[in-house]
Write an enzyme that holds these catalytic residues in place. Structure first.
Site, short mmCIF file in Angstrom:
data_model
loop_
_atom_site.label_atom_id
_atom_site.label_comp_id
_atom_site.label_asym_id
_atom_site.label_seq_id
_atom_site.Cartn_x
_atom_site.Cartn_y
_atom_site.Cartn_z
N SER A 1 0.76 -1.17 0.00
CA SER A 1 0.03 0.01 0.11
C SER A 1 0.86 1.28 0.17
O SER A 1 1.80 1.25 0.89
CB SER A 1 -0.98 -0.14 1.36
OG SER A 1 -1.77 1.13 1.03
N GLU B 1 -10.40 1.62 3.44
CA GLU B 1 -10.09 2.84 2.46
C GLU B 1 -11.41 3.01 1.70
O GLU B 1 -11.72 4.33 1.87
CB GLU B 1 -9.20 2.21 1.58
CG GLU B 1 -8.77 3.24 0.55
CD GLU B 1 -7.75 2.50 -0.47
OE1 GLU B 1 -8.34 2.73 -1.74
OE2 GLU B 1 -6.88 2.11 -0.24
N LYS C 1 -4.50 -7.10 3.51
CA LYS C 1 -4.52 -5.99 2.72
C LYS C 1 -5.99 -5.79 1.85
O LYS C 1 -6.21 -4.60 1.87
CB LYS C 1 -3.33 -6.28 1.33
CG LYS C 1 -3.57 -5.22 0.20
CD LYS C 1 -3.13 -3.87 0.67
CE LYS C 1 -2.78 -2.89 -0.42
NZ LYS C 1 -3.89 -2.72 -1.67
N HIS D 1 -7.69 -3.88 4.63
CA HIS D 1 -7.31 -2.44 4.56
C HIS D 1 -7.85 -1.72 3.44
O HIS D 1 -8.32 -0.52 3.65
CB HIS D 1 -5.73 -2.28 4.03
CG HIS D 1 -5.02 -1.26 3.71
ND1 HIS D 1 -5.38 -0.76 2.43
CD2 HIS D 1 -4.08 -0.33 4.37
CE1 HIS D 1 -4.50 0.25 2.03
NE2 HIS D 1 -3.81 0.57 3.17
N ASN D 2 -8.13 -2.19 2.15
CA ASN D 2 -8.80 -1.66 1.31
C ASN D 2 -10.34 -1.53 1.49
O ASN D 2 -10.80 -0.34 1.22
CB ASN D 2 -8.66 -2.32 -0.06
CG ASN D 2 -7.12 -2.08 -0.54
OD1 ASN D 2 -6.06 -1.66 -0.06
ND2 ASN D 2 -6.97 -2.53 -1.98
#
Length: 468
Positions: A128, A189, A182, A185-186
């Site tokens: 990232s 986001e 990840k 995480h997205n």
């Protein structure tokens, strides 16, 4: 002749920049790109550096020291399988391949098993930080064989962004753990981005603010304890003027948002795990709705809104919006870490949540000051079920929940869509209830489908013939 320490397959911007990053930290690099023209261009760019571009895959593999460390930077999906199939005949036992793309974690789980049968190690690693992060220091989220990570650690921890309490990279867990982290995480986001866009819409349609006025408010927020990378680039975007028209460029962009799949995967897996992430899931739905542009234009001619204008104190409301944004962002992190908690248990990843908060503090897209108290919360209680239960966060929620209600009310009264804010409010309100109306829901399920129910006053499982 000495061998190169890192190999990179796929020399697009991300692959090339990660190679340049490693080279700048003192590691020798070999690259391979199937597109001959792109390979030639990159070779010219890295001339004079300890970074060679091999003409063939066989020569690329031969140029690397053993056990080899090979980073694949190609689009997720079939391209990763194709590269792995091409690489396998050239590799030897204990060589390590790192998939640095946004691969679906279940694909990574499958690939790990396939390569292990050949004596090879596959790491799924979330990266990232975008192009700049790749070049100067991203957040790296590797998952795979723990023993093999020790061979990667000196390289990855040097390449990663550095913050006061260490590099933004750590071993996360086995198999697909890195890509899972990840993915979530997205998802976080997605949620925060949707909140920012709804804030922009509320500024515009409820308060009647111009883009320069919004810019100044967002800049003030970012200069405070709300500081984050996403607010930082919001300020940047809102400051851009189109040279042809003299108007803010953002106002000239078509209102259709695209997605690459990671947010959708987060929402899908949350349902498989039985975890509620309404704000993150709605952020995906919002992008889908934005893509129905033609339908929305037609609906705007037919469906009527309330036609009301905001009549309250604008300064007071702007202050309430600031606190509402803070609370809604807390719910995004709470939902994401809540999903990671269940996934860690169900998939046997053994994730360390304070470490995840730490490695997100630099280089990555969701980096923000809020990650400091998040890290502290999980350090104090590693098995914390929800961030909203931590004293620091529960205090903020209790003190400011009224502001979130007022923002949702004002947006609703003026017909301004605010579903990310509204779902954040609904999430908090649902989570804080000792008793929800699911008792009626379960009774209805038993009535039409004999799904049974439990009672508050007796042990056991019950079924009623409701029509008798």
């Amino acid at each position: 002749m000495s061998k190169q320490q890192l190999g990179v397959v796929g020399l697009g911007v991300m692959g090339k920049n990660l190679g340049l990053n490693a080279e700048s930290k003192g590691f020798s690099v070999a690259g391979f790109e199937v597109d001959a023209e792109k390979a030639k261009k990159v070779a010219a760019e890295v001339k004079g550096k300890n970074y060679v571009v091999a003409p063939t895959l066989a020569e690329f593999v031969e140029a690397l020291e053993r056990p080899r460390r090979i980073l694949i930077m190609v689009p997720a999906g079939k391209a990763v399988d194709a590269v792995l199939n091409d690489l396998k005949p050239h590799l030897q036992q204990d060589d390590i391949v790192i998939d640095g793309g946004n691969s679906y974690f279940k694909d990574t789980e499958r690939r790990v098993m396939e390569l292990e049968r050949a004596g090879l190690r596959l790491f799924g690693m979330g990266v990232s930080g975008g192009e700049e992060g790749a070049l100067h220091g991203p957040s790296l989220m590797p998952g795979g064989h723990e023993g093999s990570y020790r061979h990667l650690e000196p390289l990855l921890t040097r390449m990663a962004a550095q913050v006061s309490d260490g590099p933004c990279c750590t071993y996360l867990g086995p198999r697909g753990a890195g890509h899972y982290v990840k993915m979530v995480h997205n998802g976080i986001e997605y949620g925060i981005l949707q909140l920012i866009t709804e804030t922009y819409d509320i500024f515009k349609n409820v308060l009647g603010m111009s883009v320069p006025e919004m810019h100044d408010v967002f800049a003030a927020w970012n200069a405070s304890d709300l500081n984050s990378y996403l607010l930082e680039i919001t300020v940047l975007v809102l400051s851009k003027i189109d040279p042809k028209t003299g108007k803010p460029l953002v106002e000239l962009i078509v209102d259709e948002a695209e997605q690459k799949g990671t947010g959708k995967w987060t929402a899908q897996d949350s349902m498989d795990l039985g975890v509620a992430i309404p704000t993150l899931a709605y952020a995906v739905e919002a992008r889908v709705l934005s893509g129905q542009k033609d339908e929305r234009v037609e609906a705007a001619k037919i469906l009527r809104g309330p036609g009301k204008k905001f009549a309250g104190d604008k300064k007071k409301f702007a202050d309430q919006l600031r606190e509402a944004y803070r609370l809604a962002v807390i719910t995004c992190y709470a939902q994401g870490f809540g999903q990671l908690l269940v996934a860690s248990r169900d998939y046997k990843y053994n994730l360390k949540f304070d470490d995840i908060a730490r490695i997100w503090k630099g280089g990555c897209i969701v980096r923000s000051k809020m990650l400091d108290p998040i890290q502290a919360a999980f350090k104090a209680k590693p098995d914390l079920k929800n961030l909203m239960l931590d004293p620091a966060f529960s205090r903020v929620i209790n003190d400011n929940l009224g502001s979130l209600r007022e923002v949702v009310k004002a947006a609703t009264d003026t017909g301004t869509p605010c579903l990310a804010y509204a779902t954040s409010l609904g999430y908090i309100d649902s989570y804080r209830q000792a008793r929800l109306p699911a008792n009626l829901l379960q009774a209805l399920r038993d009535c039409f489908g004999a799904h049974t129910y439990h009672r508050t006053d007796q042990e056991g499982t019950f079924h009623t013939e409701w029509a008798k």
